[in-house]
Every structure is written in C-alpha cells, then in structure tokens.
Design a protein around this motif. Structure first.
Motif, PDB file in Angstrom:
ATOM      1  N   ASP A  99      13.772   2.053  -8.394  1.00  0.00           N
ATOM      2  CA  ASP A  99      15.124   1.474  -9.144  1.00  0.00           C
ATOM      3  C   ASP A  99      14.895  -0.099  -9.058  1.00  0.00           C
ATOM      4  O   ASP A  99      15.469  -0.791  -9.846  1.00  0.00           O
ATOM      5  N   GLU A 100      14.294  -0.659  -8.068  1.00  0.00           N
ATOM      6  CA  GLU A 100      14.282  -2.087  -7.712  1.00  0.00           C
ATOM      7  C   GLU A 100      12.971  -2.797  -8.444  1.00  0.00           C
ATOM      8  O   GLU A 100      12.765  -3.896  -8.397  1.00  0.00           O
ATOM      9  N   GLY A 101      12.209  -1.795  -9.002  1.00  0.00           N
ATOM     10  CA  GLY A 101      10.891  -2.688  -9.660  1.00  0.00           C
ATOM     11  C   GLY A 101       9.669  -2.009  -9.242  1.00  0.00           C
ATOM     12  O   GLY A 101       9.407  -1.079  -8.834  1.00  0.00           O
ATOM     13  N   GLN A 102       8.650  -2.597  -9.530  1.00  0.00           N
ATOM     14  CA  GLN A 102       7.299  -2.259  -9.354  1.00  0.00           C
ATOM     15  C   GLN A 102       6.791  -2.649  -7.887  1.00  0.00           C
ATOM     16  O   GLN A 102       7.012  -3.955  -7.869  1.00  0.00           O
ATOM     17  N   TRP A 103       6.075  -1.893  -7.176  1.00  0.00           N
ATOM     18  CA  TRP A 103       5.778  -2.234  -5.871  1.00  0.00           C
ATOM     19  C   TRP A 103       4.418  -2.064  -5.533  1.00  0.00           C
ATOM     20  O   TRP A 103       3.952  -0.970  -6.299  1.00  0.00           O
ATOM     21  N   TYR A 104       3.765  -2.699  -4.647  1.00  0.00           N
ATOM     22  CA  TYR A 104       2.464  -2.591  -4.338  1.00  0.00           C
ATOM     23  C   TYR A 104       2.430  -2.004  -2.683  1.00  0.00           C
ATOM     24  O   TYR A 104       2.821  -2.906  -1.948  1.00  0.00           O
TER      25      TYR A 104
END
Length: 160
Positions: free
Chosen positions: A78-83
């Motif tokens: 929900d907060e975005g794209q993560w690595y």
C-alpha cells in the motif's frame, strides 16, 4: 520515498537502552549511502547464535561480528514499491572485543558494524581486505564505510 528498518533481538535477550535508536540511525546510513525505498532487518544476538549462522551459511566454524544476508527482491504494498535488501545479524558479544582491538569506543564500533552490514546488503564487498588498526582502507566499500562513519561521528547510539 522512505526506507524501512525492522530491528529485533535474539529470543531470550532483553532489549538494551539503545534499542529504540537503531531504526532512525540506520535510516541515516541508508540516506548517506544514497539508498531509497529499501527494507531491511537487523537482529542483535550473542556469539553462540552468530557462530551457528557462520558455520551453517559460510562453513566457518567461528563467531564473527556481523553477517549480511542479501535478499535482493522487489515487492509492492500500500505504501509503494520496495526493495527487500535482506538481513543483518550483529553479535553483541564480539562488538566490545572489536572496539578494544581498534581502540575506539563501543558507540563507534557499533556504528561501523551497522554501516558495514548495510553496504553488504547493497551488493558491496571488500574481498580479502578488512579494516585494520592504523591502516587506511583502499577498497571502495571500506572507504565508503569509513566516510559514512565520519559523517555520523556525532551520533550517539550505544549507551550502556
């Protein structure tokens, strides 16, 4: 975007007074190194625990100060794209021994181990070179590590 840092203690170990400072400090490391949108975890443990990991994953039958386990996966929530950078494990038993050897306070050595772990999670390596007392590092990773350490010299993380 921001970074996520998950911090935990080995089961059975109590959270030290400095425990709540780790997340924000590691976020400063990530920012100084230019990493954004990363998630990583840090586990603090004793020598027996890290010895077992070192033996199982690196075939080295000894304890060590810090281990990094790269994940290198991306995901979205929900907060975005993560690595998902991976996991760092630091032995709180070895840290004071290192500080004594390098003739630095525990706070400085603690910060060095955190920086070291973060850089490893982002694909950096130092080969056979290690930090040595009174020797300037030459490889890119260790030079960057010591640069970030100097930039964060005024940060107080470790307290007893």
């Amino acid at each position: 975007m921001a970074n996520r840092v998950l911090v935990s203690m080995q089961e059975g170990m109590n959270e030290p007074v400095w425990f709540s400072r780790i997340e924000e400090f590691v976020k400063k490391i990530l920012q100084k190194a230019g990493y954004d949108g990363e998630e990583l975890s840090i586990l603090f443990c004793d020598d027996v625990f890290i010895h077992n990991l070192n033996k199982e994953y690196r075939n080295i039958d000894a304890s060590t100060d810090v281990l990094s386990f790269e994940a290198g996966e991306e995901y979205e929530d929900d907060e975005g794209q993560w690595y998902s950078a991976g996991d760092i494990v630091i032995s709180l038993d070895t840290l004071p021994k290192n500080a004594e050897y390098f003739e630095v306070d525990k706070n400085t050595e603690f910060k060095r181990l955190l920086i070291h772990g973060v850089l490893h999670l982002n694909g950096m390596d130092h080969g056979e070179e290690h930090i040595e007392k009174d020797v300037e590092p030459s490889c890119e990773m260790l030079v960057l590590q010591e640069k970030i350490l100097e930039e964060l010299a005024d940060e107080i993380i470790w307290t007893e």
